[in-house]
Write an enzyme that holds these catalytic residues in place. Structure first.
Site, PDB file in Angstrom:
ATOM      1  N   CYS A 177      -3.063  -2.765   4.143  1.00  0.00           N
ATOM      2  CA  CYS A 177      -2.532  -4.201   5.452  1.00  0.00           C
ATOM      3  C   CYS A 177      -3.172  -5.987   4.429  1.00  0.00           C
ATOM      4  CB  CYS A 177      -2.930  -4.154   6.352  1.00  0.00           C
ATOM      5  SG  CYS A 177      -1.695  -2.950   7.143  1.00  0.00           S
TER       6      CYS A 177
ATOM      7  N   GLU B 281       0.511  -1.175   0.468  1.00  0.00           N
ATOM      8  CA  GLU B 281       0.433   0.128   0.231  1.00  0.00           C
ATOM      9  C   GLU B 281       0.889   0.856  -0.445  1.00  0.00           C
ATOM     10  OE1 GLU B 281      -1.289  -0.882   3.942  1.00  0.00           O
ATOM     11  OE2 GLU B 281      -2.054   1.487   3.642  1.00  0.00           O
TER      12      GLU B 281
ATOM     13  N   HIS C 228      -3.084  -9.622  12.400  1.00  0.00           N
ATOM     14  CA  HIS C 228      -2.171  -8.013  12.212  1.00  0.00           C
ATOM     15  C   HIS C 228      -1.389  -7.475  12.707  1.00  0.00           C
ATOM     16  CE1 HIS C 228      -1.116  -4.516   9.438  1.00  0.00           C
ATOM     17  NE2 HIS C 228      -2.628  -3.706   9.768  1.00  0.00           N
TER      18      HIS C 228
HETATM   19  P1  HMG Z   1      -3.012   7.329  21.715  1.00  0.00           P
HETATM   20  O1  HMG Z   1      -3.444   8.596  21.138  1.00  0.00           O
HETATM   21  O2  HMG Z   1      -1.514   7.019  21.774  1.00  0.00           O
HETATM   22  O3  HMG Z   1      -3.917   6.182  22.198  1.00  0.00           O
HETATM   23  O4  HMG Z   1      -3.294   6.897  20.547  1.00  0.00           O
HETATM   24  P2  HMG Z   1      -3.624   6.675  23.465  1.00  0.00           P
HETATM   25  O5  HMG Z   1      -3.784   7.510  24.516  1.00  0.00           O
HETATM   26  O6  HMG Z   1      -5.009   5.576  24.161  1.00  0.00           O
HETATM   27  O7  HMG Z   1      -2.591   5.174  23.795  1.00  0.00           O
HETATM   28  C1  HMG Z   1      -2.539   3.911  23.130  1.00  0.00           C
HETATM   29  C2  HMG Z   1      -2.388   2.775  24.665  1.00  0.00           C
HETATM   30  O8  HMG Z   1      -1.519   3.513  25.190  1.00  0.00           O
HETATM   31  C3  HMG Z   1      -3.232   3.331  26.167  1.00  0.00           C
HETATM   32  O9  HMG Z   1      -3.690   1.454  26.054  1.00  0.00           O
HETATM   33  C4  HMG Z   1      -2.717   3.639  27.095  1.00  0.00           C
HETATM   34  O10 HMG Z   1      -3.848   3.290  28.360  1.00  0.00           O
HETATM   35  C5  HMG Z   1      -2.078   3.478  26.575  1.00  0.00           C
HETATM   36  P3  HMG Z   1      -5.183   1.196  26.069  1.00  0.00           P
HETATM   37  O11 HMG Z   1      -6.289   1.600  26.841  1.00  0.00           O
HETATM   38  O12 HMG Z   1      -5.511   1.217  24.195  1.00  0.00           O
HETATM   39  O13 HMG Z   1      -4.919  -0.630  26.318  1.00  0.00           O
HETATM   40  N1  HMG Z   1      -0.900   4.051  27.680  1.00  0.00           N
HETATM   41  C6  HMG Z   1      -0.101   3.676  28.768  1.00  0.00           C
HETATM   42  N2  HMG Z   1       0.633   2.702  28.756  1.00  0.00           N
HETATM   43  C7  HMG Z   1       1.701   2.486  29.736  1.00  0.00           C
HETATM   44  N3  HMG Z   1       2.094   3.348  30.472  1.00  0.00           N
HETATM   45  C8  HMG Z   1       1.595   5.066  29.849  1.00  0.00           C
HETATM   46  C9  HMG Z   1       0.919   4.951  29.758  1.00  0.00           C
HETATM   47  N4  HMG Z   1       0.147   6.490  28.722  1.00  0.00           N
HETATM   48  C10 HMG Z   1      -0.772   5.758  28.097  1.00  0.00           C
HETATM   49  N5  HMG Z   1       2.427   6.021  30.842  1.00  0.00           N
HETATM   50  C11 HMG Z   1      -3.216   4.868  18.003  1.00  0.00           C
HETATM   51  C12 HMG Z   1      -3.140   5.200  19.425  1.00  0.00           C
HETATM   52  C13 HMG Z   1      -3.188   3.688  17.937  1.00  0.00           C
HETATM   53  C14 HMG Z   1      -4.873   5.110  17.847  1.00  0.00           C
HETATM   54  C15 HMG Z   1      -1.822   5.357  17.303  1.00  0.00           C
HETATM   55  O14 HMG Z   1      -0.795   5.025  17.821  1.00  0.00           O
HETATM   56  C16 HMG Z   1      -2.324   5.615  15.795  1.00  0.00           C
HETATM   57  O15 HMG Z   1      -4.007   6.001  15.534  1.00  0.00           O
HETATM   58  N6  HMG Z   1      -1.836   4.424  15.126  1.00  0.00           N
HETATM   59  C17 HMG Z   1      -2.184   4.430  13.554  1.00  0.00           C
HETATM   60  C18 HMG Z   1      -3.759   3.710  13.490  1.00  0.00           C
HETATM   61  C19 HMG Z   1      -3.898   2.522  13.353  1.00  0.00           C
HETATM   62  O16 HMG Z   1      -2.185   1.310  13.914  1.00  0.00           O
HETATM   63  N7  HMG Z   1      -4.571   1.747  14.036  1.00  0.00           N
HETATM   64  C20 HMG Z   1      -4.303   0.045  14.403  1.00  0.00           C
HETATM   65  C21 HMG Z   1      -5.530  -0.904  13.461  1.00  0.00           C
HETATM   66  S1  HMG Z   1      -5.744  -0.629  11.683  1.00  0.00           S
HETATM   67  C22 HMG Z   1      -4.331  -1.381  11.125  1.00  0.00           C
HETATM   68  O17 HMG Z   1      -4.506  -2.166  11.639  1.00  0.00           O
HETATM   69  C23 HMG Z   1      -4.429  -0.819  10.495  1.00  0.00           C
HETATM   70  C24 HMG Z   1      -3.354  -0.574   9.980  1.00  0.00           C
HETATM   71  O18 HMG Z   1      -2.381  -1.146   9.831  1.00  0.00           O
HETATM   72  C25 HMG Z   1      -3.141   0.138   8.487  1.00  0.00           C
HETATM   73  C26 HMG Z   1      -3.340  -0.216   6.231  1.00  0.00           C
HETATM   74  O19 HMG Z   1      -4.710  -1.589   6.830  1.00  0.00           O
HETATM   75  O20 HMG Z   1      -3.115   0.083   6.113  1.00  0.00           O
HETATM   76  C27 HMG Z   1      -2.729   0.589  10.599  1.00  0.00           C
END
Ligand code: HMG
Length: 395
Positions: free
Chosen positions: A112, A80, A234
């Site tokens: 993906c 992609e 994935h």
């Molecule tokens: P974010 O704003 O960093 O989310 O975005 P957050 O604030 O919810 O924090 C993430 C996690 O860290 C949470 O854990 C927090 O609690 C934890 P969860 O509640 O989810 O279990 N956290 C901590 N843990 C320990 N110590 C700390 C601490 N602080 C917070 N101090 C997000 C996270 C994944 C949304 C962002 O990184 C993002 O947008 N990533 C890109 C999109 C993505 O990967 N999506 C996944 C599903 S879609 C997919 O897989 C397709 C893809 O591969 C593309 C394709 O298909 O081509 C992306």
């Protein structure tokens, strides 16, 4: 019926690595958020003379060295992060790999999921003519905007697979469960080199797709959860696999271990979540390659898998997803070598945060001729642009 599946599998990645603890500290973020919250320790970053073609060809080269080219009449290139709107990136890989002109090449795209689309298509080709073998390359560079929430989920990597009858590694079973939905969770418009993502929506869309694909598999008479020994997902970041495992446990009512690290207490049945995450937590998101990097990690580290059934969940934003299964073949472990992947991951050149940020901002417009600087240690390099076309060479 002839058994068809993955006969050989190889991983490659980019020249550079960024340490996510350093990245977090540079933003005054607690590193535990990336390391534990996302389950990521590092991410691969390509050098200026690398891209999906050089990584993909580097993954395919050892497969061709081990297996030769006999019977290969198709190269399917899943990505992609395409480098041209018309020409398949695989045609450039075909040239670098000196493949015969009798090998057709085509590019597959659906986020993906495209690596799995290529795998299922390859199985179709081989079932039509069991004497043929199909080379698949799944190669991607995951790029998001600097300082966005998605930035620590970048990465780069490629997996090459040889699909054949009587495979040595994993026979892919014919039944699958599919879920497709038109959703704006993640996409990359033609004029953007970084993806646009609604992070929260992407996580829920992924989990809903898992439910849909699992239910479709169940309705079609697929194996029950207790008949699946190991499950691979994935992994856009490895914590996503843990969330997926929790969802699958809810949907099926099974007790499945959600321990993602060796230090975490494992409650419920062990299904390889930690072993399957060992490469992805260091590569970052490799999009089309991610699920198959998980397979490589599991086969490299889990030594008692012969005869076991693996479950695979493939998700591509947008979205298309599939749950399918495969049976690990006797003798698979003699063909796997965890030290090879460890050498590759350990051998990457660390980037200082300032240098990574500068590299991230570098653009390669195709309007002007360009010669890239010589950085990569890969067998192949992206030499630059001449007359608006990308040029590749052996290093
Ligand atoms: P974010 O704003 O960093 O989310 O975005 P957050 O604030 O919810 O924090 C993430 C996690 O860290 C949470 O854990 C927090 O609690 C934890 P969860 O509640 O989810 O279990 N956290 C901590 N843990 C320990 N110590 C700390 C601490 N602080 C917070 N101090 C997000 C996270 C994944 C949304 C962002 O990184 C993002 O947008 N990533 C890109 C999109 C993505 O990967 N999506 C996944 C599903 S879609 C997919 O897989 C397709 C893809 O591969 C593309 C394709 O298909 O081509 C992306």
């Amino acid at each position: 019926m002839t058994a068809i599946g993955i006969h050989d599998l190889e991983l490659a990645t980019a020249h550079h690595v960024v340490d996510l603890t350093g990245l977090a500290e540079s933003k005054s973020i607690d590193p535990a958020k990336y390391v534990l919250g996302l389950g990521q320790t590092e991410m691969s970053v390509p050098a200026p003379d690398e891209d999906i073609v050089t990584m993909g060809a580097a993954a395919a080269l050892p497969i061709l060295e081990r297996n030769g080219t006999e019977g290969i009449r198709t190269l399917l290139f899943a990505t992609e992060s395409g480098v041209d709107q018309s020409k398949a990136a695989g045609v450039s890989a075909h040239a670098l790999l000196n493949l015969p002109s009798s090998v057709r090449v085509v590019e597959f795209k659906q986020a993906c999921y495209a690596g799995t689309a290529a795998l299922q298509s390859a199985i179709g080709i081989v079932s039509r003519n069991p004497g043929e073998r199909v080379l698949i390359i799944a190669s991607d560079v995951a790029r998001y905007d600097l300082d966005s929430a998605a930035e620590p989920t970048q990465g780069a990597g490629a997996v090459a697979m040889l699909v054949a009858a009587d495979p040595a590694l994993v026979e892919i079973e014919p039944l699958n469960g599919i879920a497709t939905a038109d959703v704006d969770d993640f996409w990359r418009p033609n004029d953007s080199s970084t993806a646009i993502v609604d992070g929260a929506l992407s996580v829920s869309a992924y989990l809903d797709a898992l439910t849909g694909a699992w239910n479709d598999l169940a309705e079609r008479g697929g194996p029950g959860i207790d008949e699946i020994d190991r499950i691979l997902y994935h992994q856009p970041f490895t914590k996503m696999a843990k969330k997926a495992q929790q969802r699958l446990a809810e949907v099926t009512g099974a007790q499945l271990s959600t321990a993602l690290s060796e230090n975490e207490a494992s409650v419920g049945r062990e299904t390889g979540l930690e072993m399957g995450s060992r490469y992805n937590r260091r590569l970052g998101n490799s999009y089309t390659a991610s699920l198959y990097a998980a397979l490589a990690a599991l086969l490299d580290h889990d030594k008692g898998l012969a005869g076991n059934r693996l479950g695979f969940f493939s998700y591509g934003s947008g979205s298309v997803s599939e749950f399918f299964t495969g049976i690990v073949q006797p003798g698979y472990d003699e063909r796997r070598d965890a030290a090879r992947a460890a050498r590759m991951l350990d051998g990457r050149a660390p980037l200082e945060i300032a240098d990574y940020r500068e590299l991230h901002g570098a653009e390669y417009p195709s309007a002007a001729d360009l010669e890239t600087s010589r950085v990569t240690a890969s067998p192949f390099r992206f030499a630059g642009i001449r007359n608006r076309a990308r040029r590749y060479e052996r290093s």
